[in-house]
Enzyme design. Structure first.
Site, short mmCIF file in Angstrom:
data_model
loop_
_atom_site.label_atom_id
_atom_site.label_comp_id
_atom_site.label_asym_id
_atom_site.label_seq_id
_atom_site.Cartn_x
_atom_site.Cartn_y
_atom_site.Cartn_z
N ASN A 10 38.70 45.59 41.60
CA ASN A 10 39.86 45.93 42.44
C ASN A 10 40.55 47.13 41.81
O ASN A 10 41.21 47.00 40.78
CB ASN A 10 40.81 44.72 42.51
CG ASN A 10 42.12 45.07 43.21
OD1 ASN A 10 42.19 46.06 43.94
ND2 ASN A 10 43.14 44.26 42.99
N TRP A 11 40.40 48.27 42.45
CA TRP A 11 40.91 49.51 41.85
C TRP A 11 42.40 49.72 42.09
O TRP A 11 42.98 50.66 41.56
CB TRP A 11 40.16 50.71 42.41
CG TRP A 11 38.71 50.76 42.02
CD1 TRP A 11 38.04 49.88 41.21
CD2 TRP A 11 37.75 51.75 42.41
NE1 TRP A 11 36.73 50.25 41.08
CE2 TRP A 11 36.53 51.39 41.80
CE3 TRP A 11 37.80 52.88 43.22
CZ2 TRP A 11 35.37 52.15 41.98
CZ3 TRP A 11 36.65 53.63 43.41
CH2 TRP A 11 35.45 53.27 42.78
N LYS A 12 42.97 48.92 42.95
CA LYS A 12 44.40 49.08 43.28
C LYS A 12 44.65 50.52 43.74
O LYS A 12 43.79 51.11 44.38
CB LYS A 12 45.27 48.69 42.09
CG LYS A 12 44.84 47.34 41.50
CD LYS A 12 45.79 46.78 40.53
CE LYS A 12 45.20 45.49 39.95
NZ LYS A 12 46.15 44.68 39.26
N HIS A 98 46.37 39.13 47.61
CA HIS A 98 46.54 39.50 46.21
C HIS A 98 48.00 39.32 45.81
O HIS A 98 48.90 39.61 46.61
CB HIS A 98 46.10 40.95 46.00
CG HIS A 98 45.97 41.30 44.54
ND1 HIS A 98 47.07 41.61 43.78
CD2 HIS A 98 44.90 41.34 43.72
CE1 HIS A 98 46.66 41.84 42.53
NE2 HIS A 98 45.35 41.68 42.47
N GLU A 100 49.95 41.01 44.07
CA GLU A 100 50.80 42.22 44.18
C GLU A 100 51.26 42.41 45.62
O GLU A 100 52.36 42.89 45.87
CB GLU A 100 50.04 43.45 43.66
CG GLU A 100 49.95 43.42 42.14
CD GLU A 100 48.76 44.15 41.55
OE1 GLU A 100 48.09 44.91 42.26
OE2 GLU A 100 48.48 43.91 40.35
N GLU A 170 43.74 33.70 40.63
CA GLU A 170 44.32 34.75 39.79
C GLU A 170 45.73 34.33 39.37
O GLU A 170 46.69 34.57 40.11
CB GLU A 170 44.41 36.05 40.57
CG GLU A 170 43.09 36.61 41.01
CD GLU A 170 43.14 38.13 41.10
OE1 GLU A 170 42.36 38.77 40.41
OE2 GLU A 170 44.00 38.65 41.83
N GLY A 176 47.02 42.02 34.83
CA GLY A 176 47.50 43.28 34.25
C GLY A 176 48.33 43.09 32.99
O GLY A 176 48.97 44.03 32.53
N SER A 216 43.11 39.89 33.76
CA SER A 216 42.76 40.47 32.46
C SER A 216 41.33 40.12 32.01
O SER A 216 41.09 39.84 30.83
CB SER A 216 43.78 40.06 31.40
OG SER A 216 45.07 40.55 31.77
N GLY A 237 40.65 43.94 37.62
CA GLY A 237 41.53 45.08 37.89
C GLY A 237 41.28 46.19 36.89
O GLY A 237 40.31 46.95 37.01
N GLY A 238 42.13 46.26 35.88
CA GLY A 238 42.10 47.37 34.90
C GLY A 238 40.72 47.71 34.37
O GLY A 238 40.34 48.89 34.32
C1 PEP Z 1 43.64 42.07 39.80
O1 PEP Z 1 44.36 42.98 40.13
O2 PEP Z 1 43.11 41.38 40.68
C2 PEP Z 1 43.45 41.82 38.37
C3 PEP Z 1 42.86 40.70 38.04
O3 PEP Z 1 43.90 42.76 37.50
P1 PEP Z 1 43.62 42.81 35.91
O4 PEP Z 1 42.15 42.56 35.70
O5 PEP Z 1 44.03 44.19 35.49
O6 PEP Z 1 44.45 41.74 35.29
#
Ligand code: PEP
Length: 256
Positions: A10-12, A98, A100, A170, A176, A216, A237-238
């Site tokens: 997930n590149w956001k 999600h 966010e 999640e 994040g 994470s 994500g990251g």
């Molecule tokens: C996400 O945005 O779905 C996520 C899990 O981010 P991260 O891996 O950066 O915690």
């Protein structure tokens, strides 16, 4: 029933069209080691780069996911994108719910449910995200929260094929933050979700639906998470923004 691991990046709100093209072409090369292995991979770029991603990934096994969708088929909804529009640019999956989007865009279980239904109607596979906040965990209500999110998010959806739905647990406090849920924490919730899926749909659905963990995920922790019975992959994500780390996560998700 064995479930094929699924890793979704997930590149956001990161990466332009040019950066997306470059990433996808490099990812295709980097994925050579997956030949003959049981794994599925997808990337979820911003809307503007979906088409470029689909073109760059053409002929590979890597698919494209949208980060969101709107529930109506068309209409006066400024700024929104329909499921049909996502199909047209080559999407296979759509992320809904999600945290966010729940937090910054006030999405509710009701709107998320409508979005999942819109994706399914169009033949796209929803990746339904859910998870508790830190205060909900500390208050002991994790399972109550995820049960509500699951029941309402899936309300009225008639799914019989387990391949047509993906769930993603999640925990909000792990997204994040660098703080990953322990494998046991992920397993406890994900086993609970699988039981719920049996109640909502059927034992066959529960057995076959992939339940991803997100929060994470890194190359260093994917192995221990995937060792859990009910962790079938990851929403990343990251660590999905760099080809090398994303590829290492894919590598770590494959059973030896
Ligand atoms: C996400 O945005 O779905 C996520 C899990 O981010 P991260 O891996 O950066 O915690």
């Amino acid at each position: 029933m064995s479930r094929t691991p699924l890793i979704v990046g997930n590149w956001k709100m990161y990466k332009t069209v040019a950066e997306t093209r470059d990433f996808c072409l490099r990812l295709k090369d980097e994925m050579a080691f997956t030949k003959g292995k049981q794994v599925e991979v997808a990337v979820a770029p911003p809307f503007t780069a979906l088409s470029a991603a689909a073109q760059a990934l053409r002929g590979s096994f890597i698919s494209v996911a949208a980060q969101d969708v709107f529930w109506a088929e068309s209409g006066a909804y400024t700024g929104e994108v329909s499921a049909k529009m996502l199909t047209e640019v080559g999407c296979h999956f759509g992320i809904v719910g999600h945290s966010e989007r729940r937090q910054y865009f006030h999405e509710t279980d009701v709107s998320i449910n409508k979005k999942a239904a819109a994706l399914m109607k169009e033949g796209l596979i929803p990746i339904l995200c859910l998870g508790e906040t830190l205060s909900e965990r500390q208050g002991g209500s994790t399972l109550v929260v995820v049960e509500r999110q699951t029941r309402q998010g899936l309300k009225g959806l008639a799914v019989q094929d387990p391949q047509k739905l993906v769930m993603a647990y999640e925990p909000v406090w792990a997204i994040g933050t660098g703080q990953t849920a322990t494998p046991n924490q992920a397993q406890e919730v994900q086993a609970f979700l699988r039981k719920l899926l049996a109640e909502i749909f059927s034992p066959n659905m529960a057995e076959g639906v992939r339940i991803l963990y997100g929060g994470s995920v890194k190359p260093e922790n994917i192995g221990e998470l995937m060792a859990m019975n009910d962790v079938d992959g990851a929403l990343v994500g990251g660590a999905s923004l760099e080809v090398k780390s994303f590829a290492q996560i894919v590598r770590g998700s494959i059973s030896p």
